[in-house]
Design a protein around this motif. Structure first.
Motif, PDB file in Angstrom:
ATOM      1  N   GLY A  28       0.815  -1.207   0.000  1.00  0.00           N
ATOM      2  CA  GLY A  28       0.000   0.000   0.000  1.00  0.00           C
ATOM      3  C   GLY A  28       0.846   1.253   0.000  1.00  0.00           C
ATOM      4  O   GLY A  28       0.545   2.231  -0.711  1.00  0.00           O
ATOM      5  N   VAL A  29       1.914   1.256   0.779  1.00  0.00           N
ATOM      6  CA  VAL A  29       2.831   2.404   0.806  1.00  0.00           C
ATOM      7  C   VAL A  29       3.455   2.601  -0.573  1.00  0.00           C
ATOM      8  O   VAL A  29       3.525   3.720  -1.088  1.00  0.00           O
ATOM      9  CB  VAL A  29       3.931   2.201   1.871  1.00  0.00           C
ATOM     10  N   GLY A  30       3.914   1.502  -1.185  1.00  0.00           N
ATOM     11  CA  GLY A  30       4.535   1.586  -2.502  1.00  0.00           C
ATOM     12  C   GLY A  30       3.577   2.098  -3.559  1.00  0.00           C
ATOM     13  O   GLY A  30       3.990   2.754  -4.518  1.00  0.00           O
ATOM     14  N   LEU A  31       2.286   1.811  -3.388  1.00  0.00           N
ATOM     15  CA  LEU A  31       1.269   2.257  -4.347  1.00  0.00           C
ATOM     16  C   LEU A  31       0.779   3.677  -4.078  1.00  0.00           C
ATOM     17  O   LEU A  31      -0.045   4.203  -4.821  1.00  0.00           O
ATOM     18  CB  LEU A  31       0.077   1.293  -4.319  1.00  0.00           C
ATOM     19  N   LEU A 270       9.060  -1.634  -3.620  1.00  0.00           N
ATOM     20  CA  LEU A 270       9.823  -0.582  -4.296  1.00  0.00           C
ATOM     21  C   LEU A 270       9.351  -0.353  -5.726  1.00  0.00           C
ATOM     22  O   LEU A 270       9.556   0.723  -6.284  1.00  0.00           O
ATOM     23  CB  LEU A 270      11.311  -0.945  -4.303  1.00  0.00           C
ATOM     24  N   THR A 271       8.721  -1.361  -6.325  1.00  0.00           N
ATOM     25  CA  THR A 271       8.290  -1.210  -7.720  1.00  0.00           C
ATOM     26  C   THR A 271       7.100  -0.272  -7.874  1.00  0.00           C
ATOM     27  O   THR A 271       6.825   0.215  -8.967  1.00  0.00           O
ATOM     28  CB  THR A 271       7.926  -2.584  -8.323  1.00  0.00           C
ATOM     29  N   GLY A 272       6.368  -0.009  -6.770  1.00  0.00           N
ATOM     30  CA  GLY A 272       5.259   0.948  -6.800  1.00  0.00           C
ATOM     31  C   GLY A 272       4.210   0.633  -7.832  1.00  0.00           C
ATOM     32  O   GLY A 272       3.800  -0.516  -7.990  1.00  0.00           O
ATOM     33  N   GLN A 273       3.790   1.653  -8.592  1.00  0.00           N
ATOM     34  CA  GLN A 273       2.719   1.462  -9.575  1.00  0.00           C
ATOM     35  C   GLN A 273       3.138   0.596 -10.755  1.00  0.00           C
ATOM     36  O   GLN A 273       2.296   0.201 -11.572  1.00  0.00           O
ATOM     37  CB  GLN A 273       2.241   2.831 -10.076  1.00  0.00           C
ATOM     38  N   SER A 274       4.422   0.279 -10.838  1.00  0.00           N
ATOM     39  CA  SER A 274       4.887  -0.571 -11.943  1.00  0.00           C
ATOM     40  C   SER A 274       4.309  -1.984 -11.852  1.00  0.00           C
ATOM     41  O   SER A 274       4.356  -2.740 -12.828  1.00  0.00           O
ATOM     42  CB  SER A 274       6.416  -0.665 -11.940  1.00  0.00           C
ATOM     43  N   VAL A 275       3.761  -2.346 -10.685  1.00  0.00           N
ATOM     44  CA  VAL A 275       3.208  -3.699 -10.526  1.00  0.00           C
ATOM     45  C   VAL A 275       1.825  -3.812 -11.164  1.00  0.00           C
ATOM     46  O   VAL A 275       1.316  -4.930 -11.313  1.00  0.00           O
ATOM     47  CB  VAL A 275       3.123  -4.122  -9.036  1.00  0.00           C
ATOM     48  N   THR A 276       1.207  -2.698 -11.523  1.00  0.00           N
ATOM     49  CA  THR A 276      -0.167  -2.743 -12.026  1.00  0.00           C
ATOM     50  C   THR A 276      -0.188  -2.754 -13.554  1.00  0.00           C
ATOM     51  O   THR A 276       0.754  -2.335 -14.228  1.00  0.00           O
ATOM     52  CB  THR A 276      -0.984  -1.543 -11.531  1.00  0.00           C
ATOM     53  N   VAL A 277      -1.306  -3.250 -14.078  1.00  0.00           N
ATOM     54  CA  VAL A 277      -1.486  -3.298 -15.538  1.00  0.00           C
ATOM     55  C   VAL A 277      -1.708  -1.901 -16.073  1.00  0.00           C
ATOM     56  O   VAL A 277      -2.493  -1.139 -15.507  1.00  0.00           O
ATOM     57  CB  VAL A 277      -2.701  -4.185 -15.884  1.00  0.00           C
TER      58      VAL A 277
END
Length: 277
Positions: A28-31, A270-277
Motif C-alpha cells: 500500500g505504501v509503494g502504491l 519498491l516497484t510501486g505502480q509498476s506492478v499494475t497493468v
C-alpha cells in the motif's frame, strides 16, 4: 482476563499474521495509499490473518494436545477451543466489513485469500495439494492492494506469479519445524512427502524465480536497489542450497528462506505502480 486475552492473541499465529499484514501495508505504501486508506487496508488484512490463525488453532487443538505442543494456548488449556473458534468467525466478519470500503475488487481478492487459508486448515494441509492454498492466497495478496486503490488496477501477471511462488516458500517454511509432529498425527502434505531436504530445495527454487521476476518483470525500469535485492536474494539462495546438500536441514535453513522472502517483499514494494497493468 489479561492472561486469557494474551493467550488468545498467541493462538492467532502472531508471527505469520504480522508478516502478511506488513507485506500488504508495504505494498500500500509503494502504491501511494493515503494514510486513512492505508490503515483500512492494514486492518482488513490483519483481521483476515487473525481469522486464519485462530481457525488453525481451533481445528488443530486435539492434534496439538496429542503431540504436547507447549507453544499452543488452546492445546495447553490456557484459552478454550470454543473461544478460539468464536474469535475466528468474529475476525472473519471484521475482515470482510473492513475490506468493503476498499471496493468490490479488493473484497473479492481478499475473500479468495482468506478462503485459501481456511481451506488449508479444513483439510488440504493433509494432501499432496497442501501448497495450493498458500500459492493462491499469496498470489492474490498484491491484488488486494492494487484493487483497493481509489483507482483500482489489476497487478501484472508476473506479480501474481511471484506472489504464488512466495506462498509456496512460505508453506514449506511453515511446515518444516513440525514434520515429525505432523507425521505422528496423520498429516502428510507435500513437504512431508518430499522430506526436509527436497522441501528446502523447492522453497529456495521458488524464491529464486520470484526474485528474478520481481527484478526483471516486464515493464519494470532497471533500479539499482532491485539489483541489490537480487544479489542478496540469490546469495541467500545459493548458501541455503549448499547447506541442504552438506548437512541435515536446521533452523538456519528457515532463516535463510525468510531472508529471501523479506528481500522479495521489499523489492516488490519498491516497484510501486509498476506492478499494475
Amino acid at each position: 482476563m489479561a492472561k486469557k486475552v494474551l493467550s488468545l492473541l498467541l493462538a492467532s499465529h502472531p508471527g505469520p499474521t504480522v508478516v502478511v499484514t506488513v507485506i500488504a501495508t508495504l505494498l500500500g505504501v509503494g502504491l501511494g495509499y493515503p494514510p486513512g486508506r492505508l490503515l483500512v487496508l492494514a486492518l482488513a488484512v490483519l483481521f483476515g490473518q487473525l481469522s486464519i490463525g485462530w481457525c488453525n488453532d481451533w481445528l488443530d487443538a486435539a492434534r496439538d494436545r496429542a503431540v504436547e505442543r507447549s507453544d499452543k494456548p488452546a492445546a495447553r488449556g490456557d484459552v478454550s477451543v470454543a473461544t478460539v473458534r468464536a474469535a475466528a468467525f468474529v475476525a472473519l466478519a471484521a475482515a470482510i466489513l473492513l475490506t468493503i470500503p476498499l471496493g468490490p475488487g479488493a473484497l473479492v481478492a481478499h475473500l479468495i485469500a482468506i478462503a485459501g487459508g481456511w481451506a488449508y486448515n479444513l483439510g488440504l494441509k493433509a494432501t499432496v495439494y497442501s501448497f495450493v492454498p498458500f500459492a493462491v492466497a499469496f498470489g492474490v495478496l498484491p491484488a488486494i492492494a492494487t484493487l483497493g486503490q481509489e483507482e483500482p488496477a489489476l497487478p501484472q501477471w508476473w506479480v501474481f506469479a511471484a506472489g504464488a511462488l512466495l506462498g509456496v516458500a512460505a508453506h514449506v517454511t511453515n511446515v518444516l519445524p513440525d514434520l515429525e509432529d505432523d507425521a505422528r498425527t496423520g498429516i502428510s502434505g507435500l513437504p512431508h512427502r518430499l522430506g526436509a531436504r527436497l522441501s528446502g530445495l523447492l522453497a529456495f527454487a521458488a524464491l529464486a524465480i520470484a526474485t528474478l521476476l520481481i527484478t526483471f518483470g516486464p515493464g519494470l525500469p532497471v533500479r539499482p536497489l532491485l539489483i541489490v535485492g537480487l544479489v542478496i536474494g540469490l546469495a541467500a539462495t545459493v548458501t541455503g542450497i549448499v547447506l541442504l546438500f552438506r548437512r541435515t536441514p536446521t533452523r538456519l535453513l528457515m532463516q535463510l528462506i525468510m531472508t529471501c522472502a523479506i528481500v522479495d517483499v521489499a523489492m516488490l514494494a519498491l516497484t510501486g505502480q509498476s506492478v499494475t497493468v
